[in-house]
Design an enzyme around this catalytic site. Structure first.
Site, PDB file in Angstrom:
ATOM      1  N   GLU A 159       0.812  -1.224   0.000  1.00  0.00           N
ATOM      2  CA  GLU A 159       0.000   0.000   0.000  1.00  0.00           C
ATOM      3  C   GLU A 159       0.842   1.269   0.000  1.00  0.00           C
ATOM      4  O   GLU A 159       1.705   1.468   0.861  1.00  0.00           O
ATOM      5  CB  GLU A 159      -0.934   0.015   1.209  1.00  0.00           C
ATOM      6  CG  GLU A 159      -1.861   1.218   1.235  1.00  0.00           C
ATOM      7  CD  GLU A 159      -2.993   1.096   2.236  1.00  0.00           C
ATOM      8  OE1 GLU A 159      -3.675   2.103   2.479  1.00  0.00           O
ATOM      9  OE2 GLU A 159      -3.194  -0.012   2.783  1.00  0.00           O
TER      10      GLU A 159
ATOM     11  N   LYS B 122      -8.538  -1.306   1.118  1.00  0.00           N
ATOM     12  CA  LYS B 122      -9.545  -1.644   2.112  1.00  0.00           C
ATOM     13  C   LYS B 122     -10.501  -2.655   1.483  1.00  0.00           C
ATOM     14  O   LYS B 122     -11.140  -2.381   0.471  1.00  0.00           O
ATOM     15  CB  LYS B 122     -10.302  -0.384   2.553  1.00  0.00           C
ATOM     16  CG  LYS B 122     -11.260  -0.585   3.705  1.00  0.00           C
ATOM     17  CD  LYS B 122     -10.554  -1.058   4.949  1.00  0.00           C
ATOM     18  CE  LYS B 122      -9.597  -0.049   5.525  1.00  0.00           C
ATOM     19  NZ  LYS B 122      -8.983  -0.546   6.792  1.00  0.00           N
TER      20      LYS B 122
END
Length: 406
Positions: A217, A233
């Site tokens: 990420e 997410k």
């Protein structure tokens, strides 16, 4: 050792662990390909919350003092400084990020040897090292969790109750585990960076500590006047059925979009007005044995944006806090039994005109006695406590297996 600025020290410490002899290990996440294998440490700064001061300002000040001015990220990257300085590794803990956000961070840290800020400046030159002698065989002991599955599930219920009261829209919950070890932890931590999808794979070491990262990420990237974040997410097993379930999940999509909106607001604080856009909303990508949903949020950097303001606007990352961010951080501090240590912070590479920091998910740390891992997930009103406990376990399974050498 000599003082640099109003606080902090510059050192050239012996790399962890001490019984290997002096050695330079340069495998920093996001280091440019042209620099990998050609870097030598030039200067180093460690800071802990007890030292006082502003870690974002301190990092910018220290880098400028060593030929890396990052007070205006709109300027194009220059060539190497006269001293040969190339760039720097930057690490900021989750606790330091909470401090920048004005949130409490009072939970005890399970790995107190780790600094809350580390800045390591490098120049190009021959690496130096002493070949290690005979080493103790690597052995990783049993993991001890910082909370039980029942306690984890109860915390999920507490967040759902807070959402029902309107205190937050969602919060991220993170658990910790530690395991004793014998032998050299660096090869184990280095293996993390080779995991599939580890965009920010690498290791950062210090005197008595080491961090291994396998993060996919992007917390924040700045290049050519553009600033980008890529929040992740939403997670499912990397099977055809798992992918279909993730794509179809209204709960995961709602959770994801809330975080994208939070990241849009974070970038709007440091962007030219009207330039924030969202690309690739809810794109499904793979990390190890998991599918994950990722979006790209982009903006044009405001004139005069410096590193310190960039860190204050974006740390800690929204995908590991929740929304609203300050309320979520306050709740996290009340519910999690121990601090987040090396996880849920920032780690990567900085240079004039260029910043590339990963969010330290899928991250492990070593101190002199134990390895530490952290894992969790975002909680919404629709969260099922047992499913959230299982998701955290799924995220940490490949990390622990890799550390053990399986």
């Amino acid at each position: 050792m000599r003082k640099v600025g109003p606080y902090g020290v510059e050192t050239l410490p012996q790399v962890f662990p001490a019984d290997r002899g002096p050695v330079t290990l340069v495998d920093v996440p996001a280091v440019p390909a042209a620099c990998r294998g050609a870097l030598t440490e030039h200067a180093r700064l460690h800071w802990r919350r007890g030292d006082g001061g502003d870690p974002a300002a301190l990092a910018e000040e220290f880098l400028a003092a060593h030929g890396l001015p990052l007070h205006d990220l709109t300027r194009p990257a220059a060539g190497h400084h006269d001293s040969g300085v190339c760039g720097a590794a930057l690490y900021l803990s989750a606790a330091a990020g909470a401090l920048l956000a004005g949130a409490p961070s009072t939970a005890p840290e399970p790995a107190p040897n780790l600094p809350d800020l580390a800045v390591v400046v490098y120049h190009h030159g021959p690496t130096r090292g002493t070949p290690p002698g005979p080493l103790t065989p690597w052995r990783l002991g049993e993991w001890t969790e910082s909370w039980t599955p029942r306690q984890h599930a109860a915390a999920v219920d507490a967040i759902r109750a807070a959402i029902g009261r309107g205190d937050v829209y969602q919060s991220n919950l993170v658990g910790h585990a530690a395991a004793p070890y014998t032998g050299d932890p660096l090869p184990a931590l280095s293996r993390l960076g080779a995991l599939p999808g580890a965009r920010y794979g690498g290791v950062l070491t210090g005197d008595g500590w080491a961090i291994g990262c396998a993060s996919p990420e992007t917390l924040i990237e700045v290049s050519d006047g553009q600033v980008i974040t890529r929040p992740i997410k939403g997670t499912r097993p990397a099977t055809a059925a798992g992918r279909a379930e993730l794509v179809a999940s209204a709960k995961e999509r709602a959770e994801h979009i809330m975080i994208v909106d939070l990241e849009r607001n974070d970038l709007a604080r440091i962007a030219r007005t009207g330039t924030v856009t969202v690309d690739d909303l809810f794109a499904v990508r793979r990390w190890c044995d998991l599918w994950q949903a990722e979006s790209t949020v982009r903006a044009t950097v405001a004139d005069g944006l410096g590193l310190a303001d960039l860190l204050r606007a974006t740390c800690p990352g929204g995908s590991v806090t929740g929304a609203p961010k300050l309320a979520a951080l306050t709740q996290i501090n009340a519910l999690e039994p121990v601090g987040r240590g090396a996880s849920m912070g920032a780690l990567g590479w900085v240079a004039p005109g260029h910043v590339d920091l990963g969010l330290t998910i899928r991250t492990a740390a070593a101190d002199g006695q134990r390895l530490h891992t952290w894992a969790g997930g975002g909680i919404t009103w629709d969260s099922d406590p047992d499913a959230e406990v299982a998701e955290a376990a799924a995220k940490t399974t490949p990390i622990r297996a890799t550390l053990a050498g399986r």
